[in-house]
Enzyme design. Structure first.
Site, PDB file in Angstrom:
ATOM      1  N   GLU A  61     -18.944 -61.194 -13.910  1.00  0.00           N
ATOM      2  CA  GLU A  61     -18.987 -59.709 -13.676  1.00  0.00           C
ATOM      3  C   GLU A  61     -20.243 -59.595 -12.509  1.00  0.00           C
ATOM      4  OE1 GLU A  61     -20.798 -57.384 -14.805  1.00  0.00           O
ATOM      5  OE2 GLU A  61     -21.999 -58.287 -16.917  1.00  0.00           O
ATOM      6  N   SER A  79     -21.775 -63.066 -20.083  1.00  0.00           N
ATOM      7  CA  SER A  79     -21.183 -61.652 -19.961  1.00  0.00           C
ATOM      8  C   SER A  79     -20.033 -61.559 -20.670  1.00  0.00           C
ATOM      9  CB  SER A  79     -21.041 -61.287 -18.592  1.00  0.00           C
ATOM     10  OG  SER A  79     -22.151 -60.973 -18.091  1.00  0.00           O
ATOM     11  N   CYS A  83     -24.804 -51.859 -21.541  1.00  0.00           N
ATOM     12  CA  CYS A  83     -23.861 -51.303 -22.635  1.00  0.00           C
ATOM     13  C   CYS A  83     -23.373 -52.362 -23.310  1.00  0.00           C
ATOM     14  CB  CYS A  83     -22.557 -50.645 -21.773  1.00  0.00           C
ATOM     15  SG  CYS A  83     -21.913 -51.796 -20.721  1.00  0.00           S
ATOM     16  N   ASN A  84     -23.768 -53.705 -23.006  1.00  0.00           N
ATOM     17  CA  ASN A  84     -23.384 -54.865 -23.912  1.00  0.00           C
ATOM     18  C   ASN A  84     -24.758 -55.745 -24.400  1.00  0.00           C
ATOM     19  OD1 ASN A  84     -20.729 -54.817 -23.506  1.00  0.00           O
ATOM     20  ND2 ASN A  84     -20.674 -55.765 -21.423  1.00  0.00           N
ATOM     21  N   ARG A  85     -25.913 -55.372 -24.207  1.00  0.00           N
ATOM     22  CA  ARG A  85     -27.044 -55.960 -24.814  1.00  0.00           C
ATOM     23  C   ARG A  85     -28.177 -55.101 -24.793  1.00  0.00           C
ATOM     24  NH1 ARG A  85     -26.987 -60.826 -23.214  1.00  0.00           N
ATOM     25  NH2 ARG A  85     -24.800 -60.881 -22.025  1.00  0.00           N
TER      26      ARG A  85
END
Lengths: 272, 423
Positions: B115, B110, B49-51
């Site tokens: 995390e 992150s 979801c972040n990359r």
């Protein structure tokens, strides 16, 4: 070959296993300050090496349980077994930091005393062994209860101060530590009672019952029995729990150490 | 190693774009197959979801994959205009790409440093490439090493220690007190939305009972239905507290619902162990003086947030040592790779020197016509071998210390470097 092994085993001294435990403790402390899994493994390795040297020493010297040196070293040995077992089973907990100071303390006390020989024979000898074994097993329970209590008070302190859950030494939770303490005390009391009664029976056999009540070891064993009895009463009748019980267990351990340090002239049984 | 990374993350792309570029479901194997076939390269895609990051490599090839072509592929595959995404993408090659992956896997890149999910996501990306058959010698080594680095960072620093969400911290505290939950009762007071996530976490502990009470019986019933608990009347709150092991309080009451005096009466009736009270309500529901750490452990929102902030702050202290580990591992990885690449050349060179030495000595000794005894011969052989090793040492060192990027040397400079000649 067996001759070489015997010669090697005969060379093992108290200092050998005390040093191994000392190194294991230092490595565990290092691991706490700078976590490296390898340090934990090496610490367990040193602990196990100490344990091996310890058992060889005990086998080679056949120290009587009635002597302070014998009972202190045997108790230290059982606690070392407990340390290795728990370190493997519950690797997250820094057992070495709690158990090894007690083990080293007991060894230190043993080193201060001269080893003594037993002169008892026959029925008297075996009765003495039974008496010593019962008291020793009770002492294991009190020691484990003491370790659980120290951990409990540390965990309690952490919760009272609302410190972050993962900060500091990894410990069991309150419920588990309380359970550990409860089991240790439950284990100790009947053994202690039986040990005490067997001691009186032995005195009666020797015709010296009622004599030597001012002997510090008899007094401390009776005192220990009383404290453990109070502990059971507090837990099961008054439903006292937590901090109060932990402090009482620590007092019981202090009395146990006094009992172990003093010799017991009226009991002459020994370990073979 | 001809390694190239093209991608974007939460710093370079808005969430809307990240969502559009995500490789979920059957898209991932299809994209990997297409990438590998079109560019004749190894390929792996990290999509979280972040990359979204594409790793491509051509181990033995002269030409490395081109970043613009990979970006064009991404746009084409996801049916987005190339111009719209190109500005949001970064491209890193060889050592920089290695460093980036090691940092990502170690959760240094992150959104929340430390995390714990990212290493698992990277592993999944690697496994997906393995499954499709698009990971080769470069990506295999790279991802394996990346996961090992993450493990090293995790075990040797405290970067992943502690939890950083209020509900997780709350459950951590509960676990500091209670060991097993099959005989425990959770009491939920109120119906505040803030407590919903904490209740979800608490339910995962599988308690024996969940009791729910609220001033509004309907609301209590609704929450009880939702969490599989039992609704009890508001008037029975004190009785429920006598039986509760864990309390989650989330009322919207303007005043504390539980004063110290009232709670002392409840404690006097209790025979159970330590009660953990999670007071998530604002304003607070329980008088803070109730907390003694022994019979009752009370944690309110401020306590939990303080731990959350503290954990994040503590993690920051571990960033520097973690970066040092990554730095060292990147260096080791690239050196190992270079050694592996130059190994056959070094072996051939050594062999050639060895052959020449033997030939020269085989020619020399007969010509000396027995003028030397065996000891003299040994000395001569030793001296020649020493000379050979000294000459080779400079060359081998120069090859293993070779810079990752190709550099232009004049013949003179190359000679000076190979034979360690100072200007």
């Amino acid at each position: 070959m067996s001759g070489m092994l015997t010669t090697f085993a005969a060379k093992i001294t108290i200092m050998c296993f005390a040093a191994s435990y000392g190194v294991a403790f230092a490595l565990e402390l290092w691991h706490f300050l700078r976590p490296r899994p390898i340090l934990r493994y090496i610490a367990i390795g040193f602990g196990a090496a100490g344990l091996l040297a310890h058992i060889i020493y005990l086998l080679m010297h056949s120290l009587p349980l009635s002597s302070p040196t014998g009972s202190l070293l045997l108790l230290a040995f059982i606690l070392s077994v407990f340390y290795i077992g728990e370190a493997i089973h519950h690797g997250r907990i820094a057992w070495a930091l709690f158990v090894l100071p007690i083990v080293l303390g007991l060894i230190g006390l043993a080193m201060l005393r001269e080893p003594s020989e037993t002169s008892a024979t026959g029925w008297e000898y075996y009765w003495g062994v039974a008496h010593g074994t019962l008291l020793l097993m009770a002492a294991v329970g009190v020691s484990v209860g003491f370790i659980a209590s120290i951990m409990y008070l540390m965990q309690l302190r952490r919760l009272q101060a609302k410190l972050p859950p993962n900060q500091g030494l990894p410990l069991f939770n309150l419920e588990r530590l309380e359970e550990m303490n409860r089991r240790a005390i439950l284990w100790s009391f009947p053994l202690l009672t039986a040990g005490l009664l067997s001691g009186f029976a032995l005195q009666a056999y020797q015709g010296i019952l009622g004599q030597g009540w001012n002997n510090p070891r008899i007094l401390s064993v009776v005192g220990l029995w009383l404290v453990v009895a109070i502990l059971l009463y507090l837990r099961y009748r008054v439903h006292a729990r937590g901090r109060q019980v932990a402090i009482m267990t620590i007092i019981a351990f202090a009395i146990l150490v006094i009992a172990l340090v003093f010799s017991h002239p009226s009991v002459t049984g020994g370990a073979s | 190693m001809n390694l190239l990374l093209v991608g974007g993350n939460f710093r370079t792309m808005p969430i809307e774009l990240r969502e559009k570029l995500a490789f979920d479901g059957p898209k991932l194997p299809a994209a990997l197959t297409e990438l590998s076939a079109r560019f004749s390269c190894e390929a792996a895609i990290v999509s979280t979801c972040n990359r979204v990051e594409i790793y491509v490599a051509r181990a033995g090839a002269v030409v490395a994959p081109d970043a613009d072509q990979i970006a064009k592929f991404l746009a084409e595959f996801q049916k987005l205009p190339y111009d719209q995404i190109r500005a949001n993408l970064y491209a890193l090659a060889n050592q920089d790409a290695v460093q980036h992956l090691f940092r990502v896997t170690s959760s240094l890149d992150s959104l929340i440093v430390g995390e714990g999910q990212i290493a698992g996501q990277i592993k999944k990306a690697y496994e997906a490439a393995q499954l499709v058959g698009t990971s080769g010698v470069v990506l295999h080594t790279l991802f394996q090493q990346g996961l090992a680095v993450a493990k090293r960072v995790r075990t040797q620093t405290g970067i992943t220690r502690g939890h950083v969400s209020v509900s997780s911290v709350a459950v951590d505290y509960v676990r500091q007190v209670h060991d097993h939950f099959g005989d425990k009762t959770i009491l939920v007071i109120g119906a505040g939305k803030m407590g919903a996530l904490t209740l979800k976490h608490l339910r995962e502990l599988n308690p024996q009972h969940i009791l729910v009470t609220n001033r509004s019986p309907e609301k209590a019933q609704a929450i009880a239905r939702e969490c599989g608990g039992q609704a009890i009347p508001w008037e029975q709150l004190d009785d429920a507290l006598v039986e509760a092991d864990i309390v989650l309080s989330t009322t919207g009451a303007p005043e504390p619902i539980m004063t110290r005096r009232r709670f002392d009466d409840i404690l006097a009736r209790r025979s159970r162990g330590t009660m953990v009270i999670l007071d998530i309500a604002v304003p607070r529901d329980f008088d803070p003086r109730i907390h003694d750490g022994d019979r009752a452990c009370l944690f309110n929102v401020d306590d939990l947030k303080r731990i959350q902030d503290q954990t994040l702050k503590e993690r920051q202290q571990h960033v520097k040592p973690a970066e040092a580990i990554v730095e060292a591992e990147v260096k080791r990885f690239t050196n190992d790779w270079r050694r592996k690449k130059n190994g056959p050349i070094i072996a051939r060179l050594t062999q050639e020197f060895e052959t020449q030495r033997k030939l020269m000595l085989a020619d020399l000794f007969p010509r000396l016509n027995g003028k030397f005894d065996d000891k003299d011969r040994e000395n001569i052989e030793g001296a020649v071998r020493l000379l050979q090793n000294r000459l080779l040492h400079g060359i081998i060192s120069a090859l293993t210390e070779e810079t990752p990027e190709p550099t232009q040397h004049t013949l003179l400079e190359a000679m000076m470097k190979l034979f360690r000649l100072e200007r």
